[in-house]
Design an enzyme around this catalytic site. Structure first.
Site, short mmCIF file in Angstrom:
data_model
loop_
_atom_site.label_atom_id
_atom_site.label_comp_id
_atom_site.label_asym_id
_atom_site.label_seq_id
_atom_site.Cartn_x
_atom_site.Cartn_y
_atom_site.Cartn_z
N GLY A 165 0.82 -1.21 0.00
CA GLY A 165 0.00 0.00 0.00
C GLY A 165 0.84 1.25 0.00
N GLY A 167 1.01 5.34 1.72
CA GLY A 167 0.53 6.30 2.70
C GLY A 167 0.76 7.71 2.23
N MET A 169 3.00 9.82 3.10
CA MET A 169 4.40 10.25 2.97
C MET A 169 5.30 9.16 2.42
SD MET A 169 4.88 12.49 6.45
CE MET A 169 3.97 11.37 7.50
N VAL A 172 3.93 1.42 2.12
CA VAL A 172 3.85 0.42 3.17
C VAL A 172 4.25 -0.92 2.56
CG1 VAL A 172 2.38 -0.71 4.88
CG2 VAL A 172 2.02 1.70 4.30
N ASP A 279 -7.65 12.44 10.63
CA ASP A 279 -7.94 11.87 9.31
C ASP A 279 -8.73 10.57 9.45
OD1 ASP A 279 -7.91 11.91 6.55
OD2 ASP A 279 -5.97 10.93 6.36
#
Length: 413
Positions: A165, A167, A169, A172, A279
């Site tokens: 995945g 993120g 910044m 992952v 968030d």
């Protein structure tokens, strides 16, 4: 003279100009000097006008920023920009300020300025196109950053690395930790983000927030490092996100109440430790077997004992789930997380996000439609969700009481 805000500030400006000598004439003179490229002469006049024309303070601050930018005083310009309330400035001064920032290569601050203008006047001039252009320049696709480049930086203790995945910044990864002898997830800062001081500090804050929290419904951190890359490892969860689950449609009410109660419990733990997630959304909630919940991605978390780490004028978070105060650029609070959870609950029940398709400015004073009554619960759930999504933060319940009330409703089904 009535003081208008946002798009109405132009009317106030016109009215003040007709009052004769004084503040209005000073503004006219300053504006003419700035248009003529005489920033050094215009700046003191704008600064003087801040005192004589308080109703136009944020319009004037836009021009002060422009003067400083054109003089090359970037640090001073950024300080002045931090004092600006973009929601009270007229569209044109804000637009001209953003243009000056863009023309002088201050792309990230220009993006923040265009974003604030987009929130209050998305159809003004070509702001939509300029906003998208700045997004492309400042947020290039991370797909160009190859997995091979990242693998070269991962310590040898991690084997079988694969991307799972992305993120805010970085990326992952999933790997096997040969020292801990079990799978882990590794969040790695992108090369681009690792060159930015603010991004590094945000990343470090995310690690600190997660290490402060020890709760079964919040993802657990195992370790972190800053060399040869910035990364941290956390428990690897083989579970879909709530977003993936909602792609199948609305959920059974018993699941909604159970999952929402668990999310609220996790937020309560964070809030009691002085941490606001900022968030909360379906993509940041993992739902494992038995509806076990893990709240993830504290990359935008705000900690009460530290200063805010946000671009000036930029409201952190996902706009679709932002509370009204966040859309206005105000500081997020625990109540902001509750608002987002309220919207998530509506989406879990109906299968639709209540504000999808609306411009942010349309949501500042709007409440989502109530949920239909339930045969056993009546309108109690709807009333609780409406309380969570109240426009005024002080009218929303705290996370602890929300978790208890949701669990109580669930027990009655």
């Amino acid at each position: 003279v009535a003081v208008a805000v946002a798009g109405g500030a132009g009317a106030c400006w016109t009215a003040m100009r007709t009052r004769g000598p004084g503040g209005a004439s000073t503004l006219q003179r300053a504006e003419s000097l700035l248009a003529a490229g005489r920033e050094s002469e215009a700046l003191p006049l704008f600064q003087r006008a801040l005192n004589s024309c308080p109703g136009l303070a944020d319009d004037i601050r836009c021009h002060v920023v422009r003067c400083l930018i054109r003089q090359g005083q970037i640090e001073l310009a950024m300080l002045a920009h931090q004092e600006l309330d973009a929601t009270r400035a007229g569209p044109r001064p804000l637009y001209l300020m953003a243009r000056d920032l863009e023309e002088r290569g201050q792309n990230e601050v220009a993006l923040a300025a265009y974003a604030r203008l987009y929130l209050i006047a998305s159809d003004f001039e070509d702001v939509r196109n300029r906003y998208e252009k700045m997004k492309q320049l400042t947020c290039p696709s991370r797909s160009a950053e190859s997995l091979k480049e990242l693998l070269a930086r991962i310590p040898a203790r991690y084997t079988g690395v694969e991307r799972i995945g992305e993120g805010g910044m970085g990326v992952v990864l999933k790997a096997f930790d040969t020292q801990l002898e079990h799978p882990v997830a590794i969040k790695v800062m992108s090369v681009r983000a690792s060159r930015d001081t603010l991004s590094i500090r945000r990343f470090q804050r995310e690690i600190r927030a997660l290490t402060l929290l020890s709760h079964p419904k919040i993802v657990k951190v195992f370790g972190c490092a800053t060399a040869p890359i910035h990364y941290y490892t956390m428990e690897c969860l083989d579970a879909p996100s709530l977003r993936q689950i909602l792609a199948r449609g609305p959920m059974e009410l018993s699941r909604v109440l159970e999952i929402a109660s668990r999310i609220a419990a996790a937020l309560d733990h964070a809030h009691r430790h002085g941490i606001v997630h900022r968030d909360v959304k379906p993509a940041n909630v993992l739902v494992a077997e038995g509806d076990a919940v893990k709240v993830v991605d504290f990359g935008l978390a705000y900690m009460a004992d530290t200063t805010a780490l946000t671009r000036s004028g930029h409201a952190p978070g996902t706009i679709l789930y932002m509370a009204p105060e966040q859309l206005r650029g105000e500081k997020a609070s625990p109540a902001s997380d509750i608002y987002a959870l309220g919207l998530v609950m509506i989406e879990m029940v109906t299968g639709l996000c209540p504000f999808a398709g609306l411009e942010p400015a349309q949501r500042l004073d709007s409440a989502p439609p109530p949920l239909p009554p339930h045969p056993r619960l009546g309108s109690e759930l709807s009333a609780l969700v409406m309380a969570c999504t109240a426009v005024a933060p002080g009218e929303r319940p705290d996370a602890g009481s929300l978790a208890a009330r949701l669990a109580g409703l669930g027990a009655r089904l």
